[in-house]
Design an enzyme around this catalytic site. Structure first.
Site, PDB file in Angstrom:
ATOM      1  N   GLN A 198      69.663  -0.954  37.049  1.00  9.88           N
ATOM      2  CA  GLN A 198      70.450   0.284  37.044  1.00  9.88           C
ATOM      3  C   GLN A 198      70.448   0.966  35.666  1.00  9.88           C
ATOM      4  OE1 GLN A 198      74.757   0.157  37.771  1.00  9.88           O
ATOM      5  NE2 GLN A 198      74.366   1.436  39.551  1.00  9.88           N
TER       6      GLN A 198
ATOM      7  N   GLU B  98      61.608  28.471  14.514  1.00 16.85           N
ATOM      8  CA  GLU B  98      62.006  29.683  15.263  1.00 16.85           C
ATOM      9  C   GLU B  98      63.531  29.744  15.423  1.00 16.85           C
ATOM     10  OE1 GLU B  98      59.590  31.684  17.871  1.00 16.85           O
ATOM     11  OE2 GLU B  98      57.724  30.788  17.157  1.00 16.85           O
TER      12      GLU B  98
END
Ligand code: CAA
Length: 385
Positions: free
Chosen positions: A277, A361
């Site tokens: 899990q 950017e």
């Protein structure tokens, strides 16, 4: 609402995926070590129209839309993020602003060689003392006979070593110190000097240079109106940031692909780690975040493709996709454990490559500032032109 890509968008994405799988991905680890890819790769991408995807055919491009271009960037970056940024800066930050803000004569002269990939473009805004505070730039342009005498130095300029055209920002009003009084110029590669090649954490196949300029550029090299350069830079980055979001999605997807495959092969405690899990939760989170990042990116791209305001949406896409890429490439290493930390698998490269998407950017901090200014109504939503 239509979540389907058009047949043309799917076709262009297919072309990019095919060339990325055949010509890029198998060499990416070697180019990372060698700090470069062969120039012939850009010739091949140019021949397929991938260096001018959303440039009209009349200017030598493939004539597709901005969404198609974003899909191409994701595919190239999934194979090699250094190739991705090379194409992104060339297109978003050089070719497209010339197309958007140039006169007919400037478009006809500068765009076709870029769109065909005969030249590789770059964008020179950042300086040693002007990064996030781009308006603090000190490179100056003074009127000279026949044009402008441009003097200054720029830093971290992707692609400068290719020697192609440079979209360069300089202060034309010496009385100013901020974002006012800046103008944009299309400068020839031969008019700049490459003073340094940067050694980076990642994105090694791309080239990042410092440059210096002390040259007279012709009057017809001024892009847009004198003093409007900062607006051009900001509008350019509004679109460019969507490209970086796509790059981040591509990197995160590549890391997820490796982690998913590995989880289904590796056995611990008598079963596949995908049956534990702890690993299932990691894979579920990766898949969900990549989906969300891609959807934000495509929404911003669609807005730009339809000439709608996209400043806020582009910043959100870039911010979320880059943070997803940083988080999920780290998770991919965790899924692979010790193997993930070695160069036997590519996830360590994806992790190194992802980090820059939170910086260039516009840093994540600047994206939050841009988003906040929009939602507080301090900036009006503007379309790209
Ligand atoms: N579109 C058009 N115009 C815009 C705009 C936009 N999105 N945002 C601002 N402007 C205009 C404003 O209207 C204003 O124009 P007027 O003066 O004519 O009214 C002018 O630009 C100045 O705006 P601000 O007052 O908002 O400017 P500011 O100094 O506060 O700076 C900032 C704003 C958002 C912080 C900006 O400096 C910024 O984006 N910084 C980050 C720089 C950055 O992203 N650099 C990236 C370098 S390139 C790169 O990384 C390429 C690579 O290698 C991958």
């Amino acid at each position: 609402m239509d979540f389907e890509l058009t047949p043309e968008q799917r076709e262009i994405r297919g072309v990019a995926r095919e060339v990325a799988l055949a010509e890029i991905e198998p060499h990416a680890a070697e180019w990372d070590r060698a700090h470069g890819f062969p120039r012939s790769l850009l010739d091949a991408l140019g021949a397929l129209g991938l260096l001018g995807v959303c440039v009209p055919e009349k200017y030598g491009g493939a004539g597709a839309d901005f969404v198609s271009y974003i899909l191409v960037l994701e595919e190239l970056s999934r194979a090699d993020a250094g190739v991705g940024v090379t194409v992104a800066v060339h297109t978003s930050a050089c070719t497209l602003p010339i197309l958007a803000f140039g006169t007919d004569a400037q478009r006809a002269r500068f765009v076709p060689p870029l769109a065909r990939g005969e030249q590789v473009g770059c964008f020179a805004l950042t300086e040693p003392g002007a990064g996030s505070d781009a308006g603090a730039l000190v490179t100056r342009a003074e009127p000279a006979e026949g044009g402008w005498h441009v003097v200054g130095a720029k830093q971290w300029i992707t692609n400068a070593a290719f020697g192609g055209p440079v979209l360069l920002f300089a202060r034309t009003d010496p009385e100013t110190r901020t974002a006012c009084g800046v103008s944009a110029f299309v400068v020839d590669g031969r008019q700049i000097e490459v003073t340094r090649t940067e050694e980076k954490l990642g994105l090694n196949s791309s080239v990042t240079n410092d440059i210096a300029i002390d040259a007279v550029v012709d009057a017809d090299r001024l892009l847009g109106e004198e003093g409007h350069g900062f607006r051009i830079a900001m509008a350019t980055l509004d679109g460019g940031r969507i490209g970086i979001a796509a790059q981040a999605v591509g990197i995160a997807q590549a890391a997820y692909d490796v982690a998913l495959r590995y989880a289904q092969e590796r056995q611990t405690f008598g079963r596949r780690i995908a049956d534990h899990q702890a690993i299932q939760h990691k894979l579920a989170n990766m898949s969900m975040e990549i989906d969300a990042a891609r959807l934000l990116t495509l929404r911003a791209a669609w807005l730009k493709a339809n000439d709608r305001p996209h400043t806020e949406e582009g910043a959100k896409a870039k911010l979320f996709a880059s943070e997803t890429a940083r988080r999920q490439t780290a998770e991919a290493i965790q899924v692979l454990g010790g193997y993930g930390y070695t160069k036997e698998f590519p996830v360590e490269r994806y992790y190194r490559d992802a980090k820059i998407t939170e910086i260039y950017e516009g840093t994540s901090e600047i994206q939050r500032l841009v988003i906040a200014r929009q939602i507080l109504g301090e900036r009006q939503a503007v379309a790209s032109e």
